[in-house]
Design an enzyme around this catalytic site. Sequence first.
Site, short mmCIF file in Angstrom:
data_model
loop_
_atom_site.label_atom_id
_atom_site.label_comp_id
_atom_site.label_asym_id
_atom_site.label_seq_id
_atom_site.Cartn_x
_atom_site.Cartn_y
_atom_site.Cartn_z
N ASP A 161 1.06 -1.20 0.11
CA ASP A 161 -0.21 0.04 0.04
C ASP A 161 0.95 1.24 0.01
OD1 ASP A 161 -2.50 1.59 0.54
OD2 ASP A 161 -1.40 1.84 2.66
N ASP A 220 -0.08 4.88 1.18
CA ASP A 220 -0.29 5.96 2.16
C ASP A 220 -0.15 5.47 3.96
OD1 ASP A 220 -0.89 8.33 0.25
OD2 ASP A 220 -2.56 7.25 -0.29
N THR A 279 -2.87 1.14 -4.30
CA THR A 279 -3.20 2.08 -3.51
C THR A 279 -4.82 2.18 -3.75
OG1 THR A 279 -3.23 4.58 -3.14
CG2 THR A 279 -2.53 3.82 -5.18
N GLY A 280 -5.52 2.58 -2.65
CA GLY A 280 -6.78 3.02 -2.70
C GLY A 280 -7.47 4.40 -3.27
N LYS A 320 -8.65 -4.00 -3.65
CA LYS A 320 -7.18 -4.31 -3.80
C LYS A 320 -7.28 -5.75 -4.22
CE LYS A 320 -5.39 -0.47 -1.03
NZ LYS A 320 -4.68 -0.17 0.05
N ASP A 336 -1.07 -0.76 6.03
CA ASP A 336 -1.32 -0.28 7.40
C ASP A 336 -2.87 -0.34 7.89
OD1 ASP A 336 -3.02 3.04 7.25
OD2 ASP A 336 -2.02 2.10 5.40
#
EC number: 3.1.3.2
Length: 237
Positions: free
Chosen positions: A69, A71, A137-138, A177, A192
């Site tokens: 990921d 962020d 990433t989202g 994801k 995270d």
Amino acid sequence: MRKITQAISAVCLLFALNSSAVALASSPSPLNPGTNVARLAEQAPIHWVSVAQIENSLAGRPPMAVGFDIDDTVLFSSPGFWRGKKTFSPESEDYLKNPVFWEKMNNGWDEFSIPKEVARQLIDMHVRRGDAIFFVTGRSPTKTETVSKTLADNFHIPATNMNPVIFAGDKPGQNTKSQWLQDKNIRIFYGDSDNDITAARDVGARGIRILRASNSTYKPLPQAGAFGEEVIVNSEY
């Protein structure tokens, strides 16, 4: 007789004041509650691991695809998100639905993001192993992006290991994801958030938690280790 009485009274008063002072000195202060060694040594009963232990667990295994990921996992990117909120929706989270914000975030605002040391250690380890490195990433996708170059430059990822960032976006009720991890055959995924760990588990990959910094703008902080997953020590920075 009066002098004797006054002297006795003075002694009694002095004794009372001294007793009060001793009592105050020995009572815990709400401003200084103190602690003890048991509290200092207390650790959450979760599966802590180090980068060295992860590397050791991969000894003898051939190169594989690994994912990260972005962020709060490899970048402390709160400065960009903070600016986006202040600029586009100071009183709400609506900026996250604003394509103008994502254009800026994905095309330059990561210059204000701070690379995390734990990510540097992990990426260095996977590069040494010859693993293919993906970032999933989202963030919402945009027509152009400079995030891939920023990550490659910050973490010194060779072109032979680096893959363009995958912008999975965010869809309510769906872990966007999971399909990407499956499509790229990613065997280890670091993240995270709870969604990162569950995405890995959805496709049979090894999900490893990286701690989100306590001053991240992304609140509330997740409960690391809640799924029984491995959690990397000292990974908040």
